[in-house]
Design a protein around this motif. Structure first.
Motif, short mmCIF file in Angstrom:
data_model
loop_
_atom_site.label_atom_id
_atom_site.label_comp_id
_atom_site.label_asym_id
_atom_site.label_seq_id
_atom_site.Cartn_x
_atom_site.Cartn_y
_atom_site.Cartn_z
N ARG A 127 -51.09 -79.15 23.43
CA ARG A 127 -49.82 -79.61 22.84
C ARG A 127 -48.69 -78.63 23.13
O ARG A 127 -47.55 -78.86 22.72
N GLY A 128 -49.00 -77.51 23.77
CA GLY A 128 -47.97 -76.52 24.09
C GLY A 128 -47.62 -75.59 22.94
O GLY A 128 -46.60 -74.91 22.97
N TRP A 129 -48.47 -75.55 21.91
CA TRP A 129 -48.18 -74.73 20.73
C TRP A 129 -48.78 -73.34 20.82
O TRP A 129 -48.38 -72.44 20.09
N MET A 180 -56.97 -79.07 14.09
CA MET A 180 -56.32 -78.77 15.36
C MET A 180 -56.89 -77.46 15.87
O MET A 180 -56.53 -76.38 15.41
N ASN A 181 -57.85 -77.52 16.81
CA ASN A 181 -58.44 -76.29 17.33
C ASN A 181 -57.56 -75.69 18.42
O ASN A 181 -56.55 -76.27 18.81
N PHE A 182 -57.94 -74.50 18.91
CA PHE A 182 -57.02 -73.79 19.81
C PHE A 182 -56.90 -74.49 21.16
O PHE A 182 -55.87 -74.41 21.82
N PHE A 195 -44.54 -76.79 14.67
CA PHE A 195 -45.81 -76.91 15.40
C PHE A 195 -46.68 -77.98 14.72
O PHE A 195 -46.23 -79.10 14.50
N ALA A 196 -47.88 -77.62 14.33
CA ALA A 196 -48.80 -78.58 13.73
C ALA A 196 -48.52 -78.80 12.26
O ALA A 196 -49.09 -79.71 11.64
N ASP A 227 -53.22 -75.52 32.92
CA ASP A 227 -52.70 -74.15 32.93
C ASP A 227 -53.72 -73.11 32.46
O ASP A 227 -53.40 -71.93 32.39
N CYS A 228 -54.91 -73.55 32.11
CA CYS A 228 -55.98 -72.61 31.75
C CYS A 228 -56.96 -72.49 32.93
O CYS A 228 -57.11 -73.42 33.72
N GLU A 229 -57.61 -71.35 33.01
CA GLU A 229 -58.56 -71.12 34.09
C GLU A 229 -59.82 -70.47 33.56
O GLU A 229 -59.77 -69.69 32.60
N ILE A 230 -60.95 -70.78 34.19
CA ILE A 230 -62.18 -70.04 33.96
C ILE A 230 -62.68 -69.54 35.31
O ILE A 230 -62.94 -70.33 36.22
#
Length: 813
Positions: free
Chosen positions: A394-396, A386-388, A225-226, A587-590
């Motif tokens: 990045r797909g991590w 590297m924040n969330f 990952f990172a 792929d995220c939603e609010i």
């Protein structure tokens, strides 16, 4: 050398004799008194002052329960040197607080005195009291456990540092209580010490599970990952000559393993954390990576000081006697886990003591829970971030689907206690059936398979668990009073889907990994944006059985409700008025229901005026420090953007003047030299050069700082300042015209200074500065009697502007 009895003894009178004897001979003096009275403090104050003068480690913890502690007593304790003595007040919020203990240790041995005596004259002399004195060599295990528990209690979140500002606050509350309950107040003043209730019935929300070692696979892991990027950046940072750096990595990216990989380059390692389970997990991870190196735990129960890699509890290590078991240069690498805690006094004590080859701070949240910036703790050097949100891109980490649902509790009617809502008032509002019904229906609508529910209190966690169970679901309320199931067992049940929800109270903020969790339920107001970020991270770990994490969040008219959504987007929306919904990663939603949108829009309209917000932020920092904060301290500790001071009042000094925060002498200087102070505050800075020149002038002394100077005189200082810290050199010695200056050439440096900043600043200063015939000077007179104070006020702005410049430039890069 201490000369304590070799056997425990009962003390029924004149405890003061034993206490004074121990204070005189001890290097560690920790006093715990449910309340303190002026009469008692006067008896021990001279001895405490002498102990502080010889360098003893002194801590005093008392409480505000029923406002028995006298402000006069706290005022006397404030006379002790604050750099050597810490005094804190336990904010009981109505909960009984009755502990009494005295802990002493020294070169030879010490003692633990536990019993009924508080710090008052009657309790220490002629009162009917029972105390037991136990030499620490008779029961070392008991003594160490008491020491560990004391430090945990001393630095608990609900304790408050006693300083002139917090003393004002307590004195006001004390007077209000005495006025409201005059009979009780009179009874206390006459009897001085009467036990009104039983001892504490609601301990801190911590579960002590039996520690089970984390057993990794036998095969040595590789960075993923990172970690490869971060590891390369750390190695480059170390090779470039830096001696400290911070790594900011979202939960789930493997901060501990990253530290373990980096530790392969060092011989002797110290890993510091504040949670026991983190120590054991880290030890296993480091031993897995660092083959041939042995790890050892250093905490309240174990004291392995000889291992190659030591994993230490901050609560144990910060005790002076334990800290001094190690040499200052004992460790090549020191790693501080959850580095956002490192501004606290316990961490600062450890960091100031050791001199490692490299200090590495790791955290997922680069701000403290109290709003403090930890950037300065690593000399402005963040090796990797590297924040969330970036990790999701990045797909991590797993994407999230956020549902903001309306919470009809009126939080404006609940008392705000500076950092949190009043627990009893909040619980009364939350423990309503219609509130639980709203939570249940929204959870049923949006949930997936495994849920963690974050609650405000044990009462709320129990209430919601019972309500959900009554409605046909299997849930557990997990907290310090939970019996019959450990945290580990509860997590396993959730993972196997034998239960639907774990309702908890801040147990899963840090150091706990549950990858299969796919639903987070926030049944509490967001009091801290840092804690909210940590809790979001509990559901973002990748797992084969989940495509995304569902976040169900109750949004009411509480503090931070209209700003926390910014944490969930790539675009923070700074400066964009009326922005409700940030731009999220793919792929995220609010999703916000209609009532929630209306509420957030209303909150945006009702945000307190700018001046009021800034003044509130200032008051909070002033109370925290116990004095007026400097401009830079206001930036580090304040919750409002520092640019507000400049935009509204033209300068920090202008703000202080408008609210009567300047002394009479400072006010006169401000009014006389307002144009100069505003010029130093507002002059543009594309590079640091103007302020470096000004710092050179100021460093010449109180009387001489106003004297003219030539570029040739400035050149050595100018070059030294910009090259003594790697980050300064990297930021301001990078252009084509300045690369040659890295290898010092006085003539070239002087020529640079002459062009920029001297010529440019004198030309843009509206006549306040002059540069003629190769001489730079102030173009106004400063009488001798004004120079020292004007220097101090100018210096404060200069310090802020230099520090902020390098911080901002680093972040931009």
């Amino acid at each position: 050398m201490l000369k304590t009895s070799q056997e425990p003894k009962l003390l029924t009178s004149n405890l003061i004799e034993d206490v004074l004897h121990h204070i005189e001979d001890s290097s560690t003096i920790y006093l715990l008194s449910a309340f303190v009275m002026e009469s008692g403090v006067k008896m021990v104050l001279p001895a405490l002052k002498e102990a502080a003068a010889r360098g003893a480690d002194i801590k005093i913890l008392t409480g505000d329960y029923l406002y028995v502690t006298q402000p006069e007593a706290l005022s006397l304790l404030s006379e002790l040197p604050q750099n050597q003595v810490e005094v804190r007040l336990w904010q009981s919020n109505g909960r009984s607080f009755h502990p009494k203990a005295f802990l002493f240790s020294g070169e030879d041995q010490g003692s633990l005195i536990v019993g009924s005596s508080n710090l008052s004259k009657s309790a220490l002399t002629s009162g009917v009291e029972w105390n037991v004195s136990i030499p620490n060599d008779v029961s070392e295990e008991v003594y160490n456990e008491a020491l560990e528990q004391y430090i945990h209690m001393f630095y608990a979140e609900n304790t408050m540092k006693v300083n002139p500002e917090t003393l004002k606050f307590y004195t006001q509350k004390y007077a209000e209580f005495k006025q409201k309950y005059p009979d009780l107040a009179q009874k206390w003043s006459e009897k001085e010490e009467i036990e009104l209730t039983l001892g504490p019935d609601n301990p801190p929300d911590v579960i002590h599970d039996p520690t089970e070692p984390y057993v990794p696979t036998n095969e040595k892991p590789s960075p993923r990952f990172a970690q490869p990027e971060a590891l390369e950046s750390l190695q480059n940072t170390y090779e470039e000559g830096y001696d400290k750096a911070m790594v900011v990595m979202a939960t789930g990216l493997g901060k501990t393993y990253l530290a373990a990989f980096f530790a392969e380059h060092f011989s002797r390692i110290l890993f510091v954390a504040h949670r026991e389970e983190i120590l054991h997990q880290a030890k296993a991870s480091f031993e897995h990576v660092n083959e041939g190196k042995l790890g050892g735990i250093y905490n309240g129960k174990e004291k392995n000081a000889e291992a190659d890699m030591i994993f230490a509890s901050i609560f144990t290590l910060s005790i002076q006697d334990h800290l001094q078991r190690f040499n200052a240069d004992e460790f090549d690498l020191i790693i501080v886990d959850e580095f956002h805690h490192a501004s606290s006094r316990s961490y600062q004590k450890v960091l100031e003591y050791f001199s490692p080859k490299f200090l590495m701070g790791v955290t997922a949240t680069p701000e403290r829970t109290d709003g403090q910036d930890i950037f300065a703790l690593c000399d402005g050097n963040v090796a990797y971030e590297m924040n969330f949100i970036q990790a999701i891109q990045r797909g991590w980490l797993s994407p999230f689907h956020y549902y903001g649902v309306y919470d009809d509790i009126d939080y404006s009617q609940i008392t705000w206690l500076g950092g949190r809502y009043d627990e009893e008032e909040l619980a009364e509002a939350q423990l309503q059936e219609h509130t639980a019904s709203n939570i249940l229906s929204n959870w049923e609508k949006h949930k997936q398979t495994r849920t963690i529910g974050f609650c405000s209190s044990i009462k709320q966690a129990n209430f919601l668990s019972q309500y959900f169970n009554h409605n046909g679901y299997q849930t557990i309320s997990l907290h310090s009073k939970t019996e019959g199931i450990s945290r580990k067992e509860a997590i396993e049940k959730l993972d196997r889907k034998e239960i639907d929800v774990i309702f908890t109270v801040d147990l899963f903020n840090e150091g706990v990994d549950i990858p299969s969790v796919d639903t987070l339920l926030f049944a509490r107001p967001t009091e801290s944006l840092v804690v909210f970020t940590q809790q979001i991270g509990r559901g973002l770990r990748k797992h084969l059985k989940k495509s995304h994490c569902t976040v169900i969040d109750l949004i009411g008219n509480y503090r931070n409700a209209d700003v926390k959504l910014q944490l969930l987007g790539k675009d923070k929306g700074e400066g964009k008025k009326g922005k409700i919904q940030p731009i999220t990663p793919a792929d995220c939603e609010i999703n916000l229901d209609v009532k929630t949108i209306q509420l957030l829009e209303e909150l945006l309209k009702k945000r307190s005026p700018r001046k009021e917000r800034v003044k509130m932020a200032y008051d909070q920092v002033k109370e925290q420090l116990g004095r007026r904060p400097t401009y830079w301290e206001m930036h580090l500790n304040g919750t409002e953007a520092i640019k507000e001071f400049k935009q509204i009042w033209k300068s920090y000094a202008g703000f202080l003047s408008s609210y009567g925060e300047l002394t009479t002498e400072e006010q006169t200087i401000y009014e006389t030299y307002i144009d100069w102070l505003e010029e130093v505050e507002r002059t543009s800075m594309t590079k640091s050069y103007k302020m470096v020149v000004l710092k050179y002038m100021l460093d010449r002394g109180e009387m001489d700082w106003v004297q003219p100077a030539t570029p040739e005189e400035m050149a050595p200082y100018f070059h030294s300042y910009l090259t003594e810290k790697p980050y300064r050199k990297n930021i301001d010695f990078t252009s084509k015209n300045t690369k040659a200056l890295i290898e010092y050439d006085k003539a070239k440096v002087a020529n640079l200074i002459s062009t920029m900043p001297l010529t440019k600043w004198s030309g843009s200063s509206k006549g306040l500065l002059k540069y003629e015939d190769n001489v730079f000077s102030l173009n106004f007179e400063v009488p001798l009697e004004d120079r020292a104070l004007l220097k101090k006020m100018t210096e404060e702005i200069c310090e802020y502007r230099l520090n902020y410049y390098f911080e901002r430039k680093w972040k931009k890069e």
